[in-house]
Design a protein around this motif. Structure first.
Motif, PDB file in Angstrom:
ATOM      1  N   GLY A 713       0.853  -1.247   0.134  1.00  0.00           N
ATOM      2  CA  GLY A 713      -0.119  -0.030   0.069  1.00  0.00           C
ATOM      3  C   GLY A 713       0.826   1.371   0.047  1.00  0.00           C
ATOM      4  O   GLY A 713       0.517   2.146  -0.697  1.00  0.00           O
ATOM      5  N   ILE A 714       1.835   1.220   0.787  1.00  0.00           N
ATOM      6  CA  ILE A 714       2.838   2.560   0.826  1.00  0.00           C
ATOM      7  C   ILE A 714       3.437   2.684  -0.735  1.00  0.00           C
ATOM      8  O   ILE A 714       3.575   3.857  -1.031  1.00  0.00           O
ATOM      9  CB  ILE A 714       3.971   2.163   1.829  1.00  0.00           C
ATOM     10  N   VAL A 715       4.042   1.509  -1.358  1.00  0.00           N
ATOM     11  CA  VAL A 715       4.362   1.707  -2.488  1.00  0.00           C
ATOM     12  C   VAL A 715       3.465   2.118  -3.553  1.00  0.00           C
ATOM     13  O   VAL A 715       3.849   3.027  -4.368  1.00  0.00           O
ATOM     14  CB  VAL A 715       4.868   0.423  -3.094  1.00  0.00           C
ATOM     15  N   MET A 716       2.253   1.839  -3.449  1.00  0.00           N
ATOM     16  CA  MET A 716       1.148   2.157  -4.369  1.00  0.00           C
ATOM     17  C   MET A 716       0.943   3.779  -4.123  1.00  0.00           C
ATOM     18  O   MET A 716       0.808   4.706  -5.093  1.00  0.00           O
ATOM     19  CB  MET A 716       0.109   1.459  -4.146  1.00  0.00           C
ATOM     20  N   LEU A 717       0.880   4.099  -2.993  1.00  0.00           N
ATOM     21  CA  LEU A 717       0.722   5.635  -2.552  1.00  0.00           C
ATOM     22  C   LEU A 717       1.959   6.426  -3.166  1.00  0.00           C
ATOM     23  O   LEU A 717       1.647   7.410  -3.620  1.00  0.00           O
ATOM     24  CB  LEU A 717       0.632   5.960  -1.025  1.00  0.00           C
ATOM     25  N   GLU A 718       3.115   5.809  -3.149  1.00  0.00           N
ATOM     26  CA  GLU A 718       4.313   6.669  -3.367  1.00  0.00           C
ATOM     27  C   GLU A 718       4.199   6.774  -5.154  1.00  0.00           C
ATOM     28  O   GLU A 718       4.517   7.571  -5.711  1.00  0.00           O
ATOM     29  CB  GLU A 718       5.621   5.997  -3.026  1.00  0.00           C
ATOM     30  N   MET A 719       3.987   5.400  -5.605  1.00  0.00           N
ATOM     31  CA  MET A 719       3.874   5.444  -7.098  1.00  0.00           C
ATOM     32  C   MET A 719       2.603   6.509  -7.506  1.00  0.00           C
ATOM     33  O   MET A 719       2.964   7.138  -8.779  1.00  0.00           O
ATOM     34  CB  MET A 719       3.347   4.050  -7.601  1.00  0.00           C
ATOM     35  N   VAL A 720       1.740   6.528  -6.597  1.00  0.00           N
ATOM     36  CA  VAL A 720       0.452   7.460  -7.488  1.00  0.00           C
ATOM     37  C   VAL A 720       0.823   9.019  -7.310  1.00  0.00           C
ATOM     38  O   VAL A 720       0.578   9.895  -8.004  1.00  0.00           O
ATOM     39  CB  VAL A 720      -0.776   7.142  -6.762  1.00  0.00           C
ATOM     40  N   THR A 721       1.332   9.391  -5.893  1.00  0.00           N
ATOM     41  CA  THR A 721       1.724  10.771  -5.488  1.00  0.00           C
ATOM     42  C   THR A 721       2.972  11.362  -5.904  1.00  0.00           C
ATOM     43  O   THR A 721       3.404  12.384  -5.959  1.00  0.00           O
ATOM     44  CB  THR A 721       1.466  10.871  -4.074  1.00  0.00           C
ATOM     45  N   GLY A 722       4.090  10.254  -6.130  1.00  0.00           N
ATOM     46  CA  GLY A 722       5.346  10.595  -6.428  1.00  0.00           C
ATOM     47  C   GLY A 722       5.975  11.095  -5.022  1.00  0.00           C
ATOM     48  O   GLY A 722       7.127  11.576  -5.130  1.00  0.00           O
ATOM     49  N   ILE A 723       5.478  10.889  -3.879  1.00  0.00           N
ATOM     50  CA  ILE A 723       5.864  11.322  -2.515  1.00  0.00           C
ATOM     51  C   ILE A 723       6.567  10.065  -1.949  1.00  0.00           C
ATOM     52  O   ILE A 723       6.004   9.164  -1.776  1.00  0.00           O
ATOM     53  CB  ILE A 723       4.995  11.993  -1.713  1.00  0.00           C
ATOM     54  N   SER A 724       7.881  10.054  -1.384  1.00  0.00           N
ATOM     55  CA  SER A 724       8.606   9.048  -0.762  1.00  0.00           C
ATOM     56  C   SER A 724       7.852   8.956   0.753  1.00  0.00           C
ATOM     57  O   SER A 724       8.042  10.103   1.284  1.00  0.00           O
ATOM     58  CB  SER A 724      10.071   9.230  -0.817  1.00  0.00           C
ATOM     59  N   PRO A 725       7.659   8.036   1.301  1.00  0.00           N
ATOM     60  CA  PRO A 725       7.168   7.844   2.653  1.00  0.00           C
ATOM     61  C   PRO A 725       8.254   8.074   3.498  1.00  0.00           C
ATOM     62  O   PRO A 725       8.021   8.247   4.941  1.00  0.00           O
ATOM     63  CB  PRO A 725       6.973   6.528   2.944  1.00  0.00           C
ATOM     64  N   MET A 726       9.634   8.205   3.099  1.00  0.00           N
ATOM     65  CA  MET A 726      10.604   8.421   4.107  1.00  0.00           C
ATOM     66  C   MET A 726      11.005   9.921   4.039  1.00  0.00           C
ATOM     67  O   MET A 726      12.008  10.276   4.711  1.00  0.00           O
ATOM     68  CB  MET A 726      11.914   7.743   3.388  1.00  0.00           C
ATOM     69  N   THR A 727      10.201  10.782   3.282  1.00  0.00           N
ATOM     70  CA  THR A 727      10.246  12.266   3.521  1.00  0.00           C
ATOM     71  C   THR A 727       8.696  12.640   4.038  1.00  0.00           C
ATOM     72  O   THR A 727       7.931  11.878   3.897  1.00  0.00           O
ATOM     73  CB  THR A 727      10.783  12.821   2.267  1.00  0.00           C
ATOM     74  N   SER A 728       8.725  13.660   4.375  1.00  0.00           N
ATOM     75  CA  SER A 728       7.447  14.471   4.761  1.00  0.00           C
ATOM     76  C   SER A 728       6.851  15.257   3.423  1.00  0.00           C
ATOM     77  O   SER A 728       7.532  15.669   2.544  1.00  0.00           O
ATOM     78  CB  SER A 728       7.525  15.426   5.874  1.00  0.00           C
ATOM     79  N   VAL A 729       5.561  15.309   3.399  1.00  0.00           N
ATOM     80  CA  VAL A 729       4.773  15.999   2.448  1.00  0.00           C
ATOM     81  C   VAL A 729       4.715  17.619   2.845  1.00  0.00           C
ATOM     82  O   VAL A 729       4.431  17.974   4.006  1.00  0.00           O
ATOM     83  CB  VAL A 729       3.356  15.380   2.387  1.00  0.00           C
ATOM     84  N   HIS A 730       5.241  18.209   1.874  1.00  0.00           N
ATOM     85  CA  HIS A 730       5.297  19.899   2.068  1.00  0.00           C
ATOM     86  C   HIS A 730       4.080  20.248   1.457  1.00  0.00           C
ATOM     87  O   HIS A 730       3.742  20.184   0.290  1.00  0.00           O
ATOM     88  CB  HIS A 730       6.513  20.364   1.265  1.00  0.00           C
TER      89      HIS A 730
END
Length: 813
Positions: A713-730
């Protein structure tokens, strides 16, 4: 007053007598051997033969009410009746009466089992004759041996096994194992282990009306399983240390391999699986330490009868159910199968027939005129025109990359197959209706490497000892230890020399099959001295290589592989047998000295992590990656041969081929790196990558396949949003300053916002897609990803459910 000196025993003789009395708990009337004209009586419990060490006994064994078989069983520790474990039986099919039945060695040299309750009396005989004196003796190996006065073997039980092989007992071209009928019925069952005419060791279901080989899997060439066909010796042996080796190169190492002081047996169980059991000295509990078929019990034929499906639950075991429109033929007896609760006035009347689609269902065998590379419509019409066609399977063939048609004249060997790429259609009357639950027959397969196979706890209790006896025992142990070391060194050098020859032969065969054992120098040359690094992770570094046959490969050099060579080879060969279009394919390995390397197919476009910002990764490819990755993980979780968990699902471990199709990689490395440390989903250390790990890894909760679901699920969110879970969302709120937000809460909050002309998705989706995507499918993908990352693991779907949700919406799109 001191006792008379004539009553005193010399110390060595006293010590021997003391040790015998301490260790021997058998009846004083037990017999060391049976001579000519002597008999054992079923009415005398003390009429048993006992091996010299007391490990085995032979005599009349209860198999029912007033029913006995003449058997050999384990008798150390002492046991009685049905609590003992039999390893051989003369009269499985014809139990004798509990009165006046005897087992005799006649003057002619023939062993005869007689039943006073039957006309003629004789139930079994060895068929031997000996002009000289003969003797029947039970060896410490469990072998019941009849010899003449010169020691020539006239007959032995090792030559006619029933359902069990003991260490050093050979299985050859003339012998075979046949299972018991059930757990409590010792008579002959339906499963057989034997050497086939192609010299391959096989398991076959041989039922009352049908038969079929099911191991090694008949739909795969035996050579691809590493089986060697060109050796007519046909012999297989379980050694005392726990290694089962066959002349066709099948090899099985027990989980306690190398521990010498263990009782072991290999038994073809009544459920059709071949297992090795071990137990510690003095223990009454047998543990499964190896098995031929792991985690996929429904792939064993004959579990359920015609027109039925096998399902598996790790707690309840296997179960059967009828396919839609069918009912049990004999209630309570699934071997009789199911029969239709409908009739056709004419089986070929097309206007009365329709087909109902079943999901996640596969029936093996009984195909009529298989049609390769065809359309669904043609497959449909073929079965429609064939009067005795019961249904058809239309499925994807990975090797040929085509859809093939399999019309079925019988629905046998049915089981659930969650990763099936295709559909099954069953023929029913047009007026027959079904509920959705009847048509979706999905179950969960337990593929735990240790669900039944246990590593034994070798903790021994200490008993008080007499000081003098302890001193003498220590001296005896020192002398015995020296002898053992000398014998071991001789054995080691002899075996080492033999292994070198076998290894060279095996390398030649595996190369021909496409799965090869490479030398370190070969891979060093292929990688140009490991000069071109194409990836790295916690387990090792990956290099690009050009193999001698001009194939481009990826070579992974493992950093901390602590397994021995034998264990590594066993696990590597198992990884190679895992076959799915969305799992990376392994071509070979290297296990030389301290070097442990794996050779994989090379993926032209690298990892998903390397392509996340690439314009080539358009919406369609991203959705295909989501589906393909889910299918690969579903296979690992529910249909694989060994593993339950990947343990490190992340973009770096999802590789992309020339068509950007995904292949999950590194799915076997946790087992290779930490053999023996995984027990029932309890892990000795945290695994995975920060940002992708499920909460249970750090909250001391049990680890299950749902942990991989979270990472997916995390990988899919990253693939959709382009945002890595290891960084915060600005995020810049209107009129406010930039602030940091965690990915999952941020995504949930966005999805709960009211829909405003797609603005919600526009703020979430990776700008690299430039708004070129299907709004509805994108929303579904995000919703599925958020279900996967629920804090409560029980609220997460399984990977096969993820596949179902994505494909259902794709087909409706």
């Amino acid at each position: 007053m001191a006792p008379p000196s004539s009553l005193l025993l010399p110390l060595p003789l006293f010590l021997q007598l003391f040790l015998v009395l301490q260790s021997c708990q058998l009846s004083t009337l037990a017999l060391p051997s049976l001579a000519k004209r002597a008999s054992l009586s079923v009415e005398n419990p003390d009429d048993v033969l006992v091996s010299s060490s007391g490990a085995f006994s032979a005599g009349f064994f209860p198999v029912g009410d007033n029913a006995y078989g003449f058997a050999v069983w384990f008798s150390d520790p002492p046991c009685s009746g049905a609590k003992c474990t039999p390893v051989w039986m003369a009269n499985r099919q014809d139990p004798v009466n509990g009165r006046r039945s005897t087992f005799s060695l006649l003057d002619s040299g023939n062993l005869v089992l007689t039943d006073a309750g039957q006309a003629g009396g004789e139930v079994w005989s060895s068929g031997t004759t000996s002009p000289s004196a003969a003797e029947l003796r039970l060896n410490d190996t469990g072998n019941l041996v009849l010899t003449d006065d010169s020691g020539v073997v006239l007959w032995q039980s090792f030559d006619s096994p029933t359902d069990t092989l003991l260490p050093q007992q050979p299985l050859n071209r003339n012998t075979f194992l046949i299972s018991a009928r059930s757990r409590y019925n010792c008579s002959t069952g339906f499963y057989k282990l034997y050497f086939d005419n192609d010299n391959v060791l096989r398991l076959v279901f041989d039922g009352p009306s049908i038969s079929g080989v099911y191991w090694p899997f008949p739909w795969v060439q035996s050579s691809l399983f590493g089986r060697f066909l060109y050796n007519s010796s046909r012999i297989a042996v379980l050694d005392p240390l726990g290694h089962f080796q066959s002349s066709d190169h099948y090899s099985l190492y027990t989980s306690d391999y190398g521990v010498a002081a263990m009782q072991r047996r290999m038994t073809l169980d009544f459920d059709g699986n071949l297992r090795v059991y071990s137990r510690e000295p003095g223990s009454t509990v047998w543990a499964v330490t190896g098995e031929a078929i792991s985690g996929i019990p429904c792939f064993i034929h004959g579990v359920c009868g015609n027109n039925s499906l096998c399902s598996y639950n790790p707690v309840k075991g296997r179960s059967c159910s009828c396919v839609p429109g069918y009912v049990p033929k004999v209630p309570g007896d699934w071997s009789a199968g199911c029969v239709p609760d409908f009739t056709f006035s004419d089986a070929c009347a097309a206007d009365e027939i329709r087909f109902v689609k079943l999901l996640y269902v596969d029936f093996y065998g009984y195909d009529y005129n298989t049609i390769l590379n065809t359309t669904l419509e043609k497959c449909w019409q073929t079965c429609l025109n064939l009067c005795n066609c019961r249904g058809f399977q239309y499925s994807w063939s990975t090797p040929t990359r085509t859809f093939d048609c399999f019309p079925k004249i019988e629905l046998l060997n049915g089981h659930n197959l969650p990763s099936l790429i295709g559909e099954f259609f069953i023929k029913v009357p047009k007026n027959k209706t079904f509920t959705e639950d009847q048509l979706v027959k999905r179950t969960q397969y337990s593929c735990s490497p240790t669900a039944e196979v246990k590593v034994l706890d070798r903790t021994y209790s200490k008993k008080g000892k007499n000081g003098a006896v302890s001193f003498m025992l220590r001296i005896a142990c020192v002398v015995g230890g020296i002898e053992i070391v000398v014998v071991f060194l001789v054995w080691f050098f002899l075996i080492r020399n033999q292994q070198d020859v076998t290894s060279a032969h095996q390398s030649y065969h595996l190369a021909a099959a496409g799965f090869k054992r490479f030398s370190y120098d070969e891979l060093k040359k292929a990688t140009r001295n490991f000069s071109e690094e194409v990836g790295r992770g916690s387990c090792g570094i990956v290099y690009k290589a050009l193999l001698p046959d001009n194939r481009v490969a990826a070579v992974k050099m493992l950093n901390n592989a602590t397994t021995g060579e034998a264990d590594f080879l066993a696990e590597a060969s198992t990884i190679e047998r895992v076959n799915h279009m969305n799992l990376i394919e392994m071509w070979g390995y290297c296990a030389e000295g301290k070097h442990r390397l794996l050779v994989y197919e090379f993926m032209e476009h690298g990892s998903l992590a390397q392509n996340l910002s690439s314009p080539e990764l358009h919406w369609k490819r991203r959705f295909d990656i989501a589906v393909g990755t889910a299918k690969g993980l579903a296979y690992l979780h529910e249909e694989c041969l060994e593993w339950v968990l990947h343990c490190d699902v992340k973009p770096q471990n999802i590789l992309l081929d020339s068509d950007y199709q995904p292949k999950v990689a590194d799915f076997g490395l946790s087992k290779l790196m930490d053999r023996g440390k995984v027990t029932n989903s309890d892990f000795s250390r945290i695994r995975g990558t920060r940002g992708y790990m499920a909460p249970e890894w750090v909250s001391n909760l049990s680890i299950t396949s749902k942990s991989d679901v979270y990472s997916y699920g995390i990988v899919m969110l990253e693939m959709v949003t382009g945002i890595s879970p290891m960084t915060s969302v600005h995020s810049l709120e209107s009129g406010g300053d930039a602030k940091q937000i965690r990915l999952i809460p941020w995504a949930r909050a966005k999805m709960m916002e009211p829909v405003r002309m797609g603005s919600r998705l526009e703020e979430m989706v990776d700008p690299a897609l430039k708004r070129d995507y299907d709004l509805r499918k994108m929303e579904i993908l995000i919703e599925v990803a958020l279900k996967c990352v629920e804090e409560d693991k029980d609220a997460r779907p399984t990977m096969s459910q993820v596949v179902e949700m994505l494909l259902r919406h794709e087909n409706n799109g």
